[in-house]
Design an enzyme around this catalytic site. Sequence first.
Site, mmCIF file in Angstrom:
data_model
loop_
_atom_site.group_PDB
_atom_site.id
_atom_site.type_symbol
_atom_site.label_atom_id
_atom_site.label_comp_id
_atom_site.label_asym_id
_atom_site.label_seq_id
_atom_site.Cartn_x
_atom_site.Cartn_y
_atom_site.Cartn_z
ATOM 1 N N LYS A 1 13.143 41.063 76.882
ATOM 2 C CA LYS A 1 14.252 40.218 77.137
ATOM 3 C C LYS A 1 15.599 40.517 76.237
ATOM 4 C CE LYS A 1 12.049 36.339 77.461
ATOM 5 N NZ LYS A 1 10.779 36.974 77.204
ATOM 6 N N ARG B 1 12.747 28.502 80.512
ATOM 7 C CA ARG B 1 11.494 28.768 80.469
ATOM 8 C C ARG B 1 10.482 27.658 81.233
ATOM 9 N NH1 ARG B 1 12.140 31.873 74.986
ATOM 10 N NH2 ARG B 1 10.100 33.378 74.980
ATOM 11 N N ARG C 1 5.924 44.942 67.452
ATOM 12 C CA ARG C 1 7.373 44.584 67.284
ATOM 13 C C ARG C 1 7.753 44.298 65.888
ATOM 14 N NH1 ARG C 1 9.744 40.282 71.334
ATOM 15 N NH2 ARG C 1 8.315 38.795 70.570
ATOM 16 N N ARG D 1 7.354 38.962 63.304
ATOM 17 C CA ARG D 1 7.845 37.714 63.682
ATOM 18 C C ARG D 1 6.634 36.835 63.467
ATOM 19 N NH1 ARG D 1 10.774 37.069 69.235
ATOM 20 N NH2 ARG D 1 9.269 35.265 69.593
ATOM 21 N N ARG E 1 0.748 31.933 73.817
ATOM 22 C CA ARG E 1 2.182 32.176 74.375
ATOM 23 C C ARG E 1 2.043 32.676 75.812
ATOM 24 N NH1 ARG E 1 4.698 36.061 70.398
ATOM 25 N NH2 ARG E 1 6.494 35.720 71.373
HETATM 26 P P1 AMP Z 1 11.606 33.888 71.840
HETATM 27 O O1 AMP Z 1 12.264 34.316 70.757
HETATM 28 O O2 AMP Z 1 12.510 33.744 73.135
HETATM 29 O O3 AMP Z 1 10.149 34.680 72.040
HETATM 30 O O4 AMP Z 1 11.335 32.420 71.435
HETATM 31 C C1 AMP Z 1 10.615 32.069 70.324
HETATM 32 C C2 AMP Z 1 10.084 30.836 70.481
HETATM 33 O O5 AMP Z 1 11.215 29.920 70.486
HETATM 34 C C3 AMP Z 1 9.170 30.534 71.337
HETATM 35 O O6 AMP Z 1 7.682 30.991 71.655
HETATM 36 C C4 AMP Z 1 9.148 28.800 71.768
HETATM 37 O O7 AMP Z 1 8.374 28.157 70.699
HETATM 38 C C5 AMP Z 1 10.439 28.649 71.243
HETATM 39 N N1 AMP Z 1 11.692 28.826 72.729
HETATM 40 C C6 AMP Z 1 12.394 29.700 72.904
HETATM 41 N N2 AMP Z 1 13.186 29.416 74.146
HETATM 42 C C7 AMP Z 1 12.413 28.357 74.621
HETATM 43 C C8 AMP Z 1 12.839 27.724 75.766
HETATM 44 N N3 AMP Z 1 13.617 28.020 76.617
HETATM 45 N N4 AMP Z 1 12.086 26.613 76.050
HETATM 46 C C9 AMP Z 1 11.229 26.093 74.909
HETATM 47 N N5 AMP Z 1 11.008 26.865 73.638
HETATM 48 C C10 AMP Z 1 11.627 28.042 73.537
#
Ligand code: AMP
Length: 219
Positions: free
Chosen positions: A15, A89, A129, A162, A173
Amino acid sequence: MKSRIVLLGAPGSGKGTQAEMITRHFAISVTSPGTILRRERDLETPLGLQADEIAKQGGLVPDDIIVKLIEDWLNLHGKEGFVFDGFPRTVTQAERLEEILQRNGGASLDIAIWLEVSEETVRDRIASRLQCRRCGFTTSLTSACFSERPVCPYCDGPLIRRNDDDVSVLQTRLAEYKSKTEPLASFYEERHALHRIDGNRDREVVFADISALIEERAR
Ligand code: AMP
């Protein structure tokens, strides 16, 4: 281009990479709650620290917090269209996004792109990653060029793993993804906005499919 696009898919489905390619190619503003929250964490704000605790355990941040971040961003940057990487999400977030768009002129979402990947792809990508701590650019251990230390090719920032890209956290996750995010497929199917794209392929091949879709929708 004034498209309104959301990118959906499992962790590691590409994404962030595709969002970055879309914004460069089509000049559509992009945002990602994950990136905003990591920035807040680095600034050690209460929100950033709270979200970091949740992310480290593989959970999702409460809907109200995420929707507020997105609404604030839309008010400032989203007038000419948007790409969301990692939002919505949950079905609640998708419903709240619809309400926000309704309140702001009634435009609906144009495209919900679902990047479909196998669990094997997810595991391989997450295990290798690397992400730039400064600008968020994402690459992999195999494609990054290292001199003495891994640095970002765009801003020279440090490339790091990360703290939620951990095998044990990944299980949680993926479970969160299956129970809370996958139901969004039927939500967007009902609205005739869902497009499934095979995300197991090289980034350029995936992007070619996404570009064709965006161009077709804009006609
Ligand atoms: P990402 O960088 O998109 O993988 O997001 C990293 C973390 O941020 C996720 O594992 C969640 O803990 C939080 N997060 C990101 N986007 C959302 C969302 N739309 N809803 C809830 N938590 C989010």
